[in-house]
Write a protein that holds these residues in place. Sequence first.
Motif, PDB file in Angstrom:
ATOM      1  N   PHE A  51       0.825  -1.279   0.101  1.00  0.00           N
ATOM      2  CA  PHE A  51       0.100  -0.053   0.168  1.00  0.00           C
ATOM      3  C   PHE A  51       0.798   1.373  -0.088  1.00  0.00           C
ATOM      4  N   ILE A  52       1.705   1.281   0.837  1.00  0.00           N
ATOM      5  CA  ILE A  52       2.831   2.323   0.738  1.00  0.00           C
ATOM      6  C   ILE A  52       3.341   2.811  -0.535  1.00  0.00           C
ATOM      7  N   ILE A  53       4.032   1.802  -1.045  1.00  0.00           N
ATOM      8  CA  ILE A  53       4.602   1.821  -2.449  1.00  0.00           C
ATOM      9  C   ILE A  53       3.449   2.498  -3.610  1.00  0.00           C
ATOM     10  N   LEU A  54       2.463   1.553  -3.360  1.00  0.00           N
ATOM     11  CA  LEU A  54       1.307   2.220  -4.383  1.00  0.00           C
ATOM     12  C   LEU A  54       0.880   3.800  -4.021  1.00  0.00           C
ATOM     13  N   ALA A  55       0.591   4.122  -2.835  1.00  0.00           N
ATOM     14  CA  ALA A  55       0.298   5.407  -2.537  1.00  0.00           C
ATOM     15  C   ALA A  55       1.315   6.394  -3.049  1.00  0.00           C
ATOM     16  N   PHE A  56       2.612   6.163  -2.618  1.00  0.00           N
ATOM     17  CA  PHE A  56       3.607   6.992  -2.863  1.00  0.00           C
ATOM     18  C   PHE A  56       3.993   7.063  -4.774  1.00  0.00           C
ATOM     19  N   ILE A  57       3.735   6.167  -5.379  1.00  0.00           N
ATOM     20  CA  ILE A  57       3.696   6.064  -6.861  1.00  0.00           C
ATOM     21  C   ILE A  57       2.388   7.152  -7.572  1.00  0.00           C
ATOM     22  N   ILE A  58       1.546   6.924  -6.719  1.00  0.00           N
ATOM     23  CA  ILE A  58       0.110   7.597  -7.074  1.00  0.00           C
ATOM     24  C   ILE A  58       0.580   9.270  -6.767  1.00  0.00           C
ATOM     25  N   PHE A  59       1.155   9.415  -5.594  1.00  0.00           N
ATOM     26  CA  PHE A  59       1.470  10.899  -5.282  1.00  0.00           C
ATOM     27  C   PHE A  59       2.361  11.424  -6.251  1.00  0.00           C
ATOM     28  N   LEU A  60       3.357  10.540  -6.639  1.00  0.00           N
ATOM     29  CA  LEU A  60       4.369  11.096  -7.756  1.00  0.00           C
ATOM     30  C   LEU A  60       3.613  11.351  -9.032  1.00  0.00           C
ATOM     31  N   MET A  61       2.644  10.450  -9.600  1.00  0.00           N
ATOM     32  CA  MET A  61       1.962  10.871 -10.596  1.00  0.00           C
ATOM     33  C   MET A  61       0.940  12.015 -10.597  1.00  0.00           C
ATOM     34  N   ILE A  62       0.111  12.224  -9.561  1.00  0.00           N
ATOM     35  CA  ILE A  62      -0.630  13.324  -9.197  1.00  0.00           C
ATOM     36  C   ILE A  62       0.218  14.355  -9.233  1.00  0.00           C
ATOM     37  N   ARG A  63       1.343  14.359  -8.598  1.00  0.00           N
ATOM     38  CA  ARG A  63       1.995  15.672  -8.590  1.00  0.00           C
ATOM     39  C   ARG A  63       2.586  16.129  -9.890  1.00  0.00           C
ATOM     40  N   ALA A  64       2.915  15.044 -10.783  1.00  0.00           N
ATOM     41  CA  ALA A  64       3.647  15.268 -12.128  1.00  0.00           C
ATOM     42  C   ALA A  64       2.287  16.037 -12.797  1.00  0.00           C
ATOM     43  N   VAL A  65       1.254  15.473 -12.635  1.00  0.00           N
ATOM     44  CA  VAL A  65       0.023  15.998 -13.544  1.00  0.00           C
ATOM     45  C   VAL A  65      -0.430  17.360 -13.190  1.00  0.00           C
ATOM     46  N   ASN A  66      -0.261  17.682 -11.721  1.00  0.00           N
ATOM     47  CA  ASN A  66      -0.248  19.173 -11.316  1.00  0.00           C
ATOM     48  C   ASN A  66       0.445  20.008 -11.826  1.00  0.00           C
ATOM     49  N   ARG A  67       1.723  19.690 -11.962  1.00  0.00           N
ATOM     50  CA  ARG A  67       2.938  20.556 -12.311  1.00  0.00           C
ATOM     51  C   ARG A  67       2.574  20.736 -13.962  1.00  0.00           C
ATOM     52  N   MET A  68       2.108  19.728 -14.584  1.00  0.00           N
ATOM     53  CA  MET A  68       1.720  19.930 -16.109  1.00  0.00           C
ATOM     54  C   MET A  68       0.745  20.924 -16.286  1.00  0.00           C
ATOM     55  N   MET A  69      -0.403  20.702 -15.378  1.00  0.00           N
ATOM     56  CA  MET A  69      -1.504  21.511 -15.527  1.00  0.00           C
ATOM     57  C   MET A  69      -1.557  22.827 -14.799  1.00  0.00           C
ATOM     58  N   ALA A  70      -0.622  23.154 -14.075  1.00  0.00           N
ATOM     59  CA  ALA A  70      -0.627  24.514 -13.523  1.00  0.00           C
ATOM     60  C   ALA A  70      -0.395  25.449 -14.272  1.00  0.00           C
ATOM     61  N   PRO A  71      -1.041  26.590 -14.355  1.00  0.00           N
ATOM     62  CA  PRO A  71      -0.975  27.867 -15.312  1.00  0.00           C
ATOM     63  C   PRO A  71       0.429  28.268 -15.173  1.00  0.00           C
ATOM     64  N   LYS A  72       1.054  28.614 -16.450  1.00  0.00           N
ATOM     65  CA  LYS A  72       2.382  29.192 -16.339  1.00  0.00           C
ATOM     66  C   LYS A  72       2.165  30.642 -16.065  1.00  0.00           C
ATOM     67  N   VAL A  73       3.200  30.927 -14.924  1.00  0.00           N
ATOM     68  CA  VAL A  73       3.126  32.031 -14.540  1.00  0.00           C
ATOM     69  C   VAL A  73       4.191  32.964 -15.065  1.00  0.00           C
ATOM     70  N   GLU A  74       3.839  33.873 -15.984  1.00  0.00           N
ATOM     71  CA  GLU A  74       5.008  34.607 -16.554  1.00  0.00           C
ATOM     72  C   GLU A  74       5.470  35.830 -15.692  1.00  0.00           C
ATOM     73  N   ALA A  75       6.729  36.145 -15.879  1.00  0.00           N
ATOM     74  CA  ALA A  75       7.268  37.119 -14.888  1.00  0.00           C
ATOM     75  C   ALA A  75       6.648  38.548 -15.177  1.00  0.00           C
ATOM     76  N   ALA A  76       6.289  39.152 -14.438  1.00  0.00           N
ATOM     77  CA  ALA A  76       6.053  40.570 -14.686  1.00  0.00           C
ATOM     78  C   ALA A  76       7.174  41.477 -15.307  1.00  0.00           C
ATOM     79  N   PRO A  77       6.381  42.232 -16.352  1.00  0.00           N
ATOM     80  CA  PRO A  77       7.422  42.768 -17.243  1.00  0.00           C
ATOM     81  C   PRO A  77       8.195  43.843 -16.396  1.00  0.00           C
TER      82      PRO A  77
END
Length: 143
Positions: free
Chosen positions: A98-124
């Motif tokens: 269970f711990i292994i499975l939960a950790f792998i799912i955590f890593l997958m969700i973290r990667a998806v969240n990073r891909m889906m996060a809006p790109k923050v552009e630097a203030a001009p």
Amino acid sequence: MSIGSEFKEFIARGNVMDLAVGVIIGGAFGKITTSLTEDVIMPVLGWLFGGFDFSQHFIRLGTLPADFKGNPENYADLKAAGVAMLGWGQFLTVIINFIILAFIIFLMIRAVNRMMAPKVEAAPAGPSEEALLLREIRDSLKK
């Protein structure tokens, strides 16, 4: 609207299909994780601890049936015979799984969240010194 057409509409929705795919992939992924735990991690732990096989560790709570023909030290034989046992080694294996499975799912969700996060552009950046100097000159000329 009839029940049949409502059901067809429900099934045709993308969310239901996504859920079905998720369940199927999750089942297959669970088997991979179980194999990783039982076939790779637990044998290595057993080797590190001198042949310690977690799955064979249990506390027998009940008596052996009169017609028992298996090995009284084998967890699978006792379980098949219906002997009451506290299978702490098998439970430990499932917890690690269970711990292994939960950790792998955590890593997958973290990667998806990073891909889906809006790109923050630097203030001009503010205007350059040259632009400020040119503005001052322009303002002076206007006066």
